[in-house]
Scaffold this active site. Structure first.
Site, PDB file in Angstrom:
ATOM      1  N   GLY A  15       2.768  -1.053   4.346  1.00 53.58           N
ATOM      2  CA  GLY A  15       2.823   0.373   4.017  1.00 53.58           C
ATOM      3  C   GLY A  15       4.266   0.794   3.770  1.00 53.58           C
ATOM      4  O   GLY A  15       4.831   0.555   2.699  1.00 53.58           O
ATOM      5  N   GLY A  16       4.871   1.394   4.776  1.00 52.68           N
ATOM      6  CA  GLY A  16       6.215   1.972   4.647  1.00 52.68           C
ATOM      7  C   GLY A  16       7.223   1.073   3.949  1.00 52.68           C
ATOM      8  O   GLY A  16       7.948   1.511   3.047  1.00 52.68           O
ATOM      9  N   ASN A  44       0.874  -1.174   0.000  1.00 49.83           N
ATOM     10  CA  ASN A  44       0.000   0.000   0.000  1.00 49.83           C
ATOM     11  C   ASN A  44       0.913   1.227   0.000  1.00 49.83           C
ATOM     12  O   ASN A  44       1.470   1.591   1.018  1.00 49.83           O
ATOM     13  CB  ASN A  44      -0.874  -0.054   1.268  1.00 49.83           C
ATOM     14  N   TRP A  45       1.053   1.832  -1.177  1.00 45.27           N
ATOM     15  CA  TRP A  45       2.011   2.940  -1.313  1.00 45.27           C
ATOM     16  C   TRP A  45       1.500   4.214  -0.652  1.00 45.27           C
ATOM     17  O   TRP A  45       2.234   5.178  -0.508  1.00 45.27           O
ATOM     18  CB  TRP A  45       2.307   3.209  -2.789  1.00 45.27           C
ATOM     19  N   LYS A  46       0.236   4.263  -0.319  1.00 45.06           N
ATOM     20  CA  LYS A  46      -0.384   5.471   0.261  1.00 45.06           C
ATOM     21  C   LYS A  46      -0.102   6.685  -0.629  1.00 45.06           C
ATOM     22  O   LYS A  46      -0.055   6.545  -1.843  1.00 45.06           O
ATOM     23  CB  LYS A  46       0.074   5.654   1.703  1.00 45.06           C
ATOM     24  N   GLU A 101      -5.506  -4.823  10.695  1.00 47.21           N
ATOM     25  CA  GLU A 101      -4.487  -3.807  10.914  1.00 47.21           C
ATOM     26  C   GLU A 101      -4.792  -3.044  12.206  1.00 47.21           C
ATOM     27  O   GLU A 101      -5.598  -2.102  12.187  1.00 47.21           O
ATOM     28  CB  GLU A 101      -4.462  -2.813   9.741  1.00 47.21           C
ATOM     29  N   HIS A 132      -9.544   1.144   4.942  1.00 48.90           N
ATOM     30  CA  HIS A 132      -8.268   1.349   5.640  1.00 48.90           C
ATOM     31  C   HIS A 132      -8.486   2.342   6.783  1.00 48.90           C
ATOM     32  O   HIS A 132      -9.266   3.284   6.646  1.00 48.90           O
ATOM     33  CB  HIS A 132      -7.227   1.884   4.652  1.00 48.90           C
ATOM     34  N   SER A 154       3.355  -2.048  10.488  1.00 50.36           N
ATOM     35  CA  SER A 154       4.799  -2.080  10.724  1.00 50.36           C
ATOM     36  C   SER A 154       5.445  -3.441  10.450  1.00 50.36           C
ATOM     37  O   SER A 154       6.345  -3.858  11.181  1.00 50.36           O
ATOM     38  CB  SER A 154       5.119  -1.591  12.144  1.00 50.36           C
ATOM     39  N   GLY A 170       2.358   2.325  10.832  1.00 51.16           N
ATOM     40  CA  GLY A 170       3.318   3.409  10.653  1.00 51.16           C
ATOM     41  C   GLY A 170       3.975   3.872  11.941  1.00 51.16           C
ATOM     42  O   GLY A 170       4.624   4.920  11.978  1.00 51.16           O
ATOM     43  N   GLU A 223      -6.868   4.768   7.798  1.00 50.74           N
ATOM     44  CA  GLU A 223      -6.658   6.183   7.462  1.00 50.74           C
ATOM     45  C   GLU A 223      -7.880   6.757   6.751  1.00 50.74           C
ATOM     46  O   GLU A 223      -8.219   7.921   6.924  1.00 50.74           O
ATOM     47  CB  GLU A 223      -5.381   6.327   6.611  1.00 50.74           C
TER      48      GLU A 223
HETATM   49  P1  PGA Z   1       2.760   0.328   7.722  1.00 50.78           P
HETATM   50  O1  PGA Z   1       1.309   0.518   7.095  1.00 50.78           O
HETATM   51  O2  PGA Z   1       3.314  -0.968   7.157  1.00 50.78           O
HETATM   52  O3  PGA Z   1       3.535   1.533   7.285  1.00 50.78           O
HETATM   53  O4  PGA Z   1       2.592   0.247   9.194  1.00 50.78           O
HETATM   54  C1  PGA Z   1       0.443  -0.572   6.896  1.00 50.78           C
HETATM   55  C2  PGA Z   1      -0.854  -0.090   6.288  1.00 50.78           C
HETATM   56  O5  PGA Z   1      -1.336   0.979   6.674  1.00 50.78           O
HETATM   57  O6  PGA Z   1      -1.425  -0.760   5.420  1.00 50.78           O
END
Ligand code: PGA
Length: 250
Positions: free
Chosen positions: A233-234, A9-11, A167, A95, A212, A173, A97
């Site tokens: 994500g990251g 997930n590149w956000k 999640e 998600h 994470s 993050g 966010e």
């Molecule tokens: P993260 O994000 O790996 O940066 O914690 C995961 C996500 O939000 O899908």
């Protein structure tokens, strides 16, 4: 047997130049990924570019969000039918966010789920609790509420082939990861919840962990019996790290 999946997930990250470098890097190491289905979810504006870059490879394409509406006066939205113009297979929905920063309710997420299924795309449906909810022992209640909102609208049969991502919001993050056992417990709960409606669907549903995940912890997490891969994500923004996580699912 559930095939593992690792989805990046590149956000809100990327540029034409960095996307090309990232996909080229992933392609180079893809031969080492023996088991996992590899999915990338770039920002929608780059779907066309990434679609072309992954052409002829095993990498699959997903989107990070989509409208519940099909067409019309909805400024700024993109619809499931537009995704059909790319070979986009997956859609991340709900998600945390989106839920927290853009006020997406359980009901709205359920409507998006319905639209995605209708278009024969596959939801990567995210659930998870806030830190205060975990501390108040409400994790299972929250996850059950988020899942039930969708089942109430679309029915359990619509969960066939769907991917769920657990999640915990406090782990996204933040560098804090749920322990493999903490994650496993919630994954087992989710599977059991689905099983109260349909045991076969519960067995077939892939449940990813997100929050994470890094090369250093991926294997231990993916080894748990109800964890079928990760939503990353990251660490999905660096080809080397993303590939290391994908191979951890071997
Ligand atoms: P993260 O994000 O790996 O940066 O914690 C995961 C996500 O939000 O899908």
């Amino acid at each position: 047997m559930r095939q593992p999946m690792v989805a990046g997930n590149w956000k809100l990250n990327g540029s034409s130049e960095s996307n090309k470098l990232l996909i080229d890097g992933i392609k180079q190491g893809l031969g080492e990924v023996k088991k996992a289905q590899v999915v990338v979810c770039p920002p929608s504006v780059y779907l066309g570019q990434v679609n072309d870059l992954i052409d002829g490879t095993e990498i699959l394409l997903g989107v990070q969000n989509v409208s519940e509406q099909v067409s019309g006066a909805y400024t700024g939205e993109i619809s499931v039918s537009m995704l059909g113009d790319f070979s986009c297979k997956y859609a991340i929905l709900g998600h945390s966010e989106r839920r927290s920063l853009y006020a997406e309710s359980d009901e709205l997420v359920a409507k998006k789920f319905a639209a995605v299924k209708e278009a024969h795309l596959v939801p990567i449906f995210c659930v998870g609790e806030l830190l205060e909810e975990r501390e108040a022992n409400q994790t299972e209640d929250v996850v059950a509420r988020q899942i039930d909102a969708v089942i109430d609208l679309v029915g359990i049969s619509a969960f066939k082939d769907v991917v769920i991502a657990y999640e915990p919001v406090w782990a996204i993050g933040t560098g804090k990861t749920a322990t493999p056992q903490q994650a496993q417990d919630v994954h087992a709960f989710i599977r059991q919840r689905l099983a109260t409606h349909d045991a076969e669907i519960a067995q077939q549903t892939r449940i990813l962990y997100g929050g994470s995940v890094k090369p250093s912890n991926a294997k231990e997490i993916f080894n748990m019996p109800d964890i079928d891969g990760g939503l990353i994500g990251g660490a999905s923004l660096k080809a080397e790290d993303f590939l290391a996580i994908c191979t951890a699912a071997n």
